[in-house]
Scaffold this motif. Sequence first.
Motif, PDB file in Angstrom:
ATOM      1  N   PRO A 230       0.806  -1.236   0.000  1.00  0.00           N
ATOM      2  CA  PRO A 230       0.000   0.000   0.000  1.00  0.00           C
ATOM      3  C   PRO A 230       0.834   1.279   0.000  1.00  0.00           C
ATOM      4  CG  PRO A 230       0.064  -0.937   2.203  1.00  0.00           C
ATOM      5  CD  PRO A 230       0.804  -1.904   1.311  1.00  0.00           C
ATOM      6  N   ASP A 231       2.151   1.175   0.025  1.00  0.00           N
ATOM      7  CA  ASP A 231       3.030   2.345   0.079  1.00  0.00           C
ATOM      8  C   ASP A 231       2.784   3.255  -1.127  1.00  0.00           C
ATOM      9  OD1 ASP A 231       5.011   4.190   0.381  1.00  0.00           O
ATOM     10  OD2 ASP A 231       6.696   2.797   0.228  1.00  0.00           O
ATOM     11  N   PRO A 232       2.292   4.481  -0.915  1.00  0.00           N
ATOM     12  CA  PRO A 232       2.011   5.377  -2.052  1.00  0.00           C
ATOM     13  C   PRO A 232       3.269   5.913  -2.712  1.00  0.00           C
ATOM     14  CG  PRO A 232       1.652   6.530   0.007  1.00  0.00           C
ATOM     15  CD  PRO A 232       1.938   5.102   0.368  1.00  0.00           C
ATOM     16  N   TYR A 459      13.891  16.495  -7.404  1.00  0.00           N
ATOM     17  CA  TYR A 459      14.440  15.459  -6.519  1.00  0.00           C
ATOM     18  C   TYR A 459      13.804  14.110  -6.879  1.00  0.00           C
ATOM     19  CZ  TYR A 459      15.800  19.532  -3.737  1.00  0.00           C
ATOM     20  OH  TYR A 459      16.328  20.722  -3.319  1.00  0.00           O
ATOM     21  N   PRO A 460      14.334  13.410  -7.879  1.00  0.00           N
ATOM     22  CA  PRO A 460      13.748  12.125  -8.296  1.00  0.00           C
ATOM     23  C   PRO A 460      13.704  11.132  -7.149  1.00  0.00           C
ATOM     24  CG  PRO A 460      15.388  12.887  -9.880  1.00  0.00           C
ATOM     25  CD  PRO A 460      15.520  13.767  -8.682  1.00  0.00           C
ATOM     26  N   ALA A 461      12.703  10.252  -7.197  1.00  0.00           N
ATOM     27  CA  ALA A 461      12.553   9.225  -6.161  1.00  0.00           C
ATOM     28  C   ALA A 461      13.752   8.287  -6.192  1.00  0.00           C
ATOM     29  CB  ALA A 461      11.265   8.446  -6.379  1.00  0.00           C
ATOM     30  N   PRO A 462      14.179   7.792  -5.033  1.00  0.00           N
ATOM     31  CA  PRO A 462      15.314   6.860  -4.989  1.00  0.00           C
ATOM     32  C   PRO A 462      14.962   5.537  -5.659  1.00  0.00           C
ATOM     33  CG  PRO A 462      14.253   7.002  -2.837  1.00  0.00           C
ATOM     34  CD  PRO A 462      13.636   8.075  -3.690  1.00  0.00           C
ATOM     35  N   PRO A 463      15.962   4.779  -6.132  1.00  0.00           N
ATOM     36  CA  PRO A 463      15.703   3.497  -6.799  1.00  0.00           C
ATOM     37  C   PRO A 463      14.906   2.513  -5.950  1.00  0.00           C
ATOM     38  CG  PRO A 463      17.976   4.184  -7.134  1.00  0.00           C
ATOM     39  CD  PRO A 463      17.391   5.126  -6.144  1.00  0.00           C
ATOM     40  N   SER A 464      14.972   2.650  -4.622  1.00  0.00           N
ATOM     41  CA  SER A 464      14.236   1.732  -3.755  1.00  0.00           C
ATOM     42  C   SER A 464      12.740   1.863  -3.929  1.00  0.00           C
ATOM     43  CB  SER A 464      14.606   1.991  -2.287  1.00  0.00           C
ATOM     44  OG  SER A 464      14.267   3.324  -1.909  1.00  0.00           O
ATOM     45  N   LYS A 465      12.285   3.005  -4.493  1.00  0.00           N
ATOM     46  CA  LYS A 465      10.859   3.205  -4.714  1.00  0.00           C
ATOM     47  C   LYS A 465      10.437   2.892  -6.148  1.00  0.00           C
ATOM     48  CE  LYS A 465      10.178   4.538  -0.504  1.00  0.00           C
ATOM     49  NZ  LYS A 465       9.471   3.622   0.425  1.00  0.00           N
ATOM     50  N   PRO A 489      23.083   8.625  -4.767  1.00  0.00           N
ATOM     51  CA  PRO A 489      22.415   9.892  -4.478  1.00  0.00           C
ATOM     52  C   PRO A 489      22.985  10.547  -3.226  1.00  0.00           C
ATOM     53  CG  PRO A 489      21.025   8.013  -3.909  1.00  0.00           C
ATOM     54  CD  PRO A 489      22.192   7.463  -4.623  1.00  0.00           C
ATOM     55  N   GLN A 490      23.158  11.836  -3.283  1.00  0.00           N
ATOM     56  CA  GLN A 490      23.687  12.557  -2.148  1.00  0.00           C
ATOM     57  C   GLN A 490      22.542  12.878  -1.190  1.00  0.00           C
ATOM     58  OE1 GLN A 490      25.879  15.925  -3.588  1.00  0.00           O
ATOM     59  NE2 GLN A 490      27.060  14.702  -5.031  1.00  0.00           N
ATOM     60  N   LEU A 491      22.289  11.948  -0.301  1.00  0.00           N
ATOM     61  CA  LEU A 491      21.137  12.058   0.578  1.00  0.00           C
ATOM     62  C   LEU A 491      21.242  13.272   1.496  1.00  0.00           C
ATOM     63  CD1 LEU A 491      20.676   8.293   1.526  1.00  0.00           C
ATOM     64  CD2 LEU A 491      19.458   9.610  -0.211  1.00  0.00           C
ATOM     65  N   SER A 492      22.465  13.679   1.818  1.00  0.00           N
ATOM     66  CA  SER A 492      22.612  14.797   2.745  1.00  0.00           C
ATOM     67  C   SER A 492      22.089  16.099   2.164  1.00  0.00           C
ATOM     68  CB  SER A 492      24.089  14.954   3.134  1.00  0.00           C
ATOM     69  OG  SER A 492      24.877  15.188   1.969  1.00  0.00           O
ATOM     70  N   SER A 493      22.081  16.214   0.824  1.00  0.00           N
ATOM     71  CA  SER A 493      21.634  17.449   0.187  1.00  0.00           C
ATOM     72  C   SER A 493      20.147  17.417  -0.154  1.00  0.00           C
ATOM     73  CB  SER A 493      22.448  17.704  -1.083  1.00  0.00           C
ATOM     74  OG  SER A 493      22.195  16.674  -2.038  1.00  0.00           O
ATOM     75  N   ARG A 494      19.508  16.323   0.147  1.00  0.00           N
ATOM     76  CA  ARG A 494      18.081  16.197  -0.165  1.00  0.00           C
ATOM     77  C   ARG A 494      17.246  16.641   1.028  1.00  0.00           C
ATOM     78  NH1 ARG A 494      16.671  12.514  -4.309  1.00  0.00           N
ATOM     79  NH2 ARG A 494      14.910  11.700  -3.105  1.00  0.00           N
ATOM     80  N   PRO A 495      16.256  17.521   0.797  1.00  0.00           N
ATOM     81  CA  PRO A 495      15.396  17.941   1.906  1.00  0.00           C
ATOM     82  C   PRO A 495      14.505  16.792   2.369  1.00  0.00           C
ATOM     83  CG  PRO A 495      14.569  18.796  -0.177  1.00  0.00           C
ATOM     84  CD  PRO A 495      15.903  18.167  -0.466  1.00  0.00           C
ATOM     85  N   PHE A 496      13.859  16.991   3.501  1.00  0.00           N
ATOM     86  CA  PHE A 496      13.009  15.953   4.071  1.00  0.00           C
ATOM     87  C   PHE A 496      11.890  15.550   3.105  1.00  0.00           C
ATOM     88  CE2 PHE A 496       9.022  15.050   6.368  1.00  0.00           C
ATOM     89  CZ  PHE A 496       9.373  13.840   6.963  1.00  0.00           C
ATOM     90  N   LEU A 497      11.310  16.529   2.429  1.00  0.00           N
ATOM     91  CA  LEU A 497      10.193  16.242   1.526  1.00  0.00           C
ATOM     92  C   LEU A 497      10.619  15.409   0.320  1.00  0.00           C
ATOM     93  CD1 LEU A 497       8.249  19.650   1.443  1.00  0.00           C
ATOM     94  CD2 LEU A 497       7.613  17.553   2.635  1.00  0.00           C
ATOM     95  N   ALA A 498      11.918  15.398   0.008  1.00  0.00           N
ATOM     96  CA  ALA A 498      12.386  14.685  -1.182  1.00  0.00           C
ATOM     97  C   ALA A 498      12.114  13.193  -1.092  1.00  0.00           C
ATOM     98  CB  ALA A 498      13.874  14.934  -1.395  1.00  0.00           C
ATOM     99  N   THR A 500       9.767  11.838   0.865  1.00  0.00           N
ATOM    100  CA  THR A 500       8.387  11.599   1.311  1.00  0.00           C
ATOM    101  C   THR A 500       7.414  12.137   0.279  1.00  0.00           C
ATOM    102  OG1 THR A 500       8.553  13.638   2.634  1.00  0.00           O
ATOM    103  CG2 THR A 500       8.944  11.539   3.772  1.00  0.00           C
ATOM    104  N   TRP A 501       7.110  13.404   0.373  1.00  0.00           N
ATOM    105  CA  TRP A 501       6.109  14.028  -0.495  1.00  0.00           C
ATOM    106  C   TRP A 501       6.529  13.995  -1.963  1.00  0.00           C
ATOM    107  CZ3 TRP A 501       1.369  15.238  -1.258  1.00  0.00           C
ATOM    108  CH2 TRP A 501       0.966  16.320  -2.033  1.00  0.00           C
TER     109      TRP A 501
END
Length: 621
Positions: A230-232, A459-465, A489-498, A500-501
């Motif tokens: 169910p993960d959107p 901010y493209p979705a990570p490959p895990s999604k 991917p440089q996760l440190s430069s990605r905001p929280f919403l990247a 999630t939303w």
Amino acid sequence: MGVKNFEAWDYVVFAGLFVISCGIGVFFAIKERKKATSREFLVGGRQMSFGPVALSLTASFMSAVTVLGSPAEVYRFGASFFLFLISYAFVVLFTSELFLPVFYRSGITSTYEYLQLRFNKPVRYAATVIYIVQTILYTGVVVYAPALALNQVTGFNLWGSVFATGIVCTFYCSLGGLKAVVWTDAFQMVVMIVGFLSVLIQGSNQAGGFDNVLEQATNGSRLHVFDFDPDPLRRHTFWTITVGGTFTWLGIYGVNQSTIQRCISCKTEKHAKLALYFNLLGLWIIGVCAILSGLIMYSYFKDCDPWTSGAVSAPDQLMPYFVMEIFATMPGLPGLFVACAFSGTLSTVAASINALATVTFEDFVKSCFPHISDKLSTWISKGLCLFFGIVCTSMAVVASFMGSVIQAALSILGMCGGPMLGLFTLGLVFPFVNWKGALGGLLTGITLSFWVAIGAFIYPAPPSKTLPLPLSTDKCIQSNITATTTGAPQLSSRPFLADTWYSLSYLYYSTVGCLTCIAAGIIISFLTGKQRAKDIDPLLIRPVCNLFCFWSKKYKTLCWCGVQHDREAEQDHLDSGSAWKQGVESALQNGLKQESLAQIPGYNPKDKSYSNSMQEKTTHF
């Protein structure tokens, strides 16, 4: 990448598509030359049968992006694309039973006329402008993207194909109007199916037979269809495709001018519904062909992926590369597939040009010049077709400078279609919603859907999604392999919403826009004062609450919010979904009296249905 050029027979087959398409336009221009009215030109005189309209609908929404992109999607991510066939069924059901009856009986030519009848002119104009902008942008991409893919694989001239597409579509749209578009689409639909079948037959033979294809697809995890996570944020699951896909396609199908214009061109509402349901069969056929093509392509390239090895530079080039491989010794058949791909392009572009001309003429020209003559209106309609043909072709030139923005442009249909779907749903289903709620809901839905889509682009979705399936280059010729490094991917430069939303599945963009529009519209309407029931004609509302409160007249009446659906004759028409409104403006302002319904031209009291045989639209806006 080694480019395999077309041979003489390929050009002959491909040119035949353009010649026949132009010939159909000339034929209807000559045949209908004495019927010089905008009504005849834009909606075929409302006398079309369901057969060609059904083929036209399918061809219009199965563009070259589908022909080239869907097999590549199956090749990379597996056959979960099959679940879209379920979405198509829901889309056609909702379109034929919820939206079509209201549009058909309202006597409208532009779907946005309904918004003025239900709300007011500002809502109508806002929706029209959004539709025109998104359609021009999307059409430019539809023309350019497949031309680029085919050019880089087959050597087919890029700008030659772009301008040939624009010129041919503009030519037969301007000459023959909707009838030429519909019949040309029907011909192009046949070409698409023949092209797919040739690929399926030859491809399965080259891949060792269909049984081997299924075995290799199973071993490569390509047949894992049902994922109930169910993960959107997951790109494709059962829920994202069936739920999100339904909203996405309903937004660009159920309330889209191209669809509704063809449906209201049918001679009766029964023909319009049949056109939609037979169109569903066409969508399924094209969808199955695309899925099988992707599986066969995977079986053929399972040990040497052309994309990973550098033989092609983009996934959209996989299908034409595959075709050039399997038809290397069969001149003419590569041309047949290119004709198949460009049939999708021609049908989509022609539908867009005709729809753009219609909404511009009905929503702007007739609003400013309500007493324009039939002869002049026809010439203006043809001029608009010519104008939008030039604009859409020019947009293809602009698209060539967009680079990766093309992918973002393709998602605009979902970004704009969702809020538009919400807007029409507010009008049809919620009688208490006023024009302020409708306009506020539309703008809120557009804002939210654009926010998530643009954020996802940055901010493209990570490959895990996204979960692309593994591809192999084990048996490729070593010198042809191009090493590609994607980098972590440089996760440190990605905001929280990247994560999630912004990682929300792209199929939910339309869902977000639609539901936000509906919620905001309802809230704003309650805050600013609900629409008075006496100001709403029942013919503009679809009382879906009757399905859920069928056992109680009390609760049904309560859900009607004061709108009078209980007049016997009118209720029969609403239940049967076949009422046709006569004299749009006067009838919608004053209501139809029960005793006058049987006297309306085109109404058959015995069958309780309406036809277009005697209908003449008399109102100007």
